[in-house]
Design an enzyme around this catalytic site. Sequence first.
Site, PDB file in Angstrom:
ATOM      1  N   SER A 263       0.721  -1.252   0.033  1.00 50.17           N
ATOM      2  CA  SER A 263       0.009  -0.019   0.001  1.00 50.17           C
ATOM      3  C   SER A 263       0.996   1.421  -0.040  1.00 50.17           C
ATOM      4  CB  SER A 263      -0.801   0.182   1.234  1.00 50.17           C
ATOM      5  OG  SER A 263       0.044   0.142   2.577  1.00 50.17           O
ATOM      6  N   LYS A 264       0.150   2.345  -0.294  1.00 48.73           N
ATOM      7  CA  LYS A 264       0.886   3.788  -0.335  1.00 48.73           C
ATOM      8  C   LYS A 264       1.464   3.896   1.047  1.00 48.73           C
ATOM      9  CE  LYS A 264      -0.026   8.741  -0.370  1.00 48.73           C
ATOM     10  NZ  LYS A 264       0.625   8.935   0.961  1.00 48.73           N
TER      11      LYS A 264
END
Length: 502
Positions: A263-264
């Site tokens: 994920s970011k």
Amino acid sequence: MNSGVRVRFAPSPTGPLHMGGVRTALYNYLFAKKNNGTFIIRIEDTDQTRFVPGAQDYIMDALAWCGITPDEGPGIGGEFGPYVQSERQAMYKPYAEELVKNDKAYYAFDTPEELDNVREQAKQMGMPNWQYNSVTRVSLKNSLTLSADDVKARLEAGEPYVIRMKMPRNHDVRFEDVIRGWVVVNTNNLDDKVLFKSDGMPTYHLANIVDDHTMEITHVIRGEEWLPSAPLHVLLYEAFGWEAPKFAHLPLLLRPDGNGKLSKRDGDRLGFPVFPTNWITAEGELYSGYRENGYLPAAFINMLAFLGWNPGTTQEIFSMEELIEAFTLERVGKAGAKFDPDKTKWFQQQYLKASTDEELAALFRKEFDVDVTDPQLASFCHLMKERATFVKDMMTEGAYLFDRPESFDEQTVSKKWKPESGALMTEWKEQLVNLTDFVPASIEATFKAFLEQKQLGIGAVLPLFRLLVTGAGTGPSMFEIAAFLGKEECLARMDQGLSVLG
Ligand code: GLU
């Protein structure tokens, strides 16, 4: 000749494209090109609540940077357009109604509040996961429970409704996934998904199937997160009496330090980009991109290709053409693929090294304003590329080639600069003054003769020369550096250094 293979990448414009999305696009592209087929981009924007302005342009721009070129798509054209679902809106409703007519779907008039109430009641009775399904629908407000007249009256009065899939009861849905083999799901575990919404838009499921069919898609290659939707999709193909495309659900991209989905947040935490190019939200939040971090697109693509696929050989460096040649879905794994930031940098380094001096010079000029000729800049890149991962590293490492040193590496000064060093360097300078052919080989030969004459080792002399000319303790070949700077500049720098260090 075109083989008839048609694949699509179908992103929703809900924000920037995660690198997992780019990988999906890449595998579709490789598969299409490998099979002399067609690669299509379709924008799935039926969920107006999640629409983000600019996201479609971002996606098209990012794919262009990656060299993933669609044959059909928005702004490109093709015989099966439009390629943006909101522009196809009018065509979905008749399909939804056809399903109602054939008893595969039904109108449902329950308001969101009514459904919230039912859900709440179920929760209080110990059933937290209430669903609108083949069991509960018999006691809800829909065209299966209401009389035909009542339904007609409601429709004529313009009462809001949705169209739901009439999930068959206790039926095994089977399909063969190219990557996962046979998948079997019993419909008792599936709910009556909404196919058509009260805002007049189809849901993702309906639009996706109608478009894949009408666009004559032969293979659906998409992320694992869509596997739970696949049984519904298979049933929809059956309900319409259409042949389903082949499915291939790609493995998830996992974060480097655990089993979670990449994920970011992982990127921010561990300091690597998770998006192809920069994206800044309306609130000013930065989604950091590979492009702006200095990655070459070919390195990014090569790295991405290996996240889930392998060629079955030890070869690691693949151009796009080589990937097309080598790619098969059979060599895509089921297990999640762990993202490796160090390996990603390694790929970048390989591609930087493999670039020509002229290519690097052109990239360097885009980033830095330097007052040298093209051939000079190319030789600068030649000197610096072995020590760099990114184009910008060449500047960090080699800025002294453009500007005279303002300071001298303290460690080298204290370790190597002796009271007699000034005299030694003055002598060495005299040798250079007399050198007419100021090229690396001659400078080196002169230097060796000087060592011989002085009975000194290289380690006693070369660091002093480097220090005077560059201010640094280490770096690429001093003979090449001296030749790069030219005789006049090299001697001037030695004078300047001698006046400071004595
Ligand atoms: N619109 C879906 C997405 O955003 C596409 C899924 C599919 O390829 O069927 O990923």
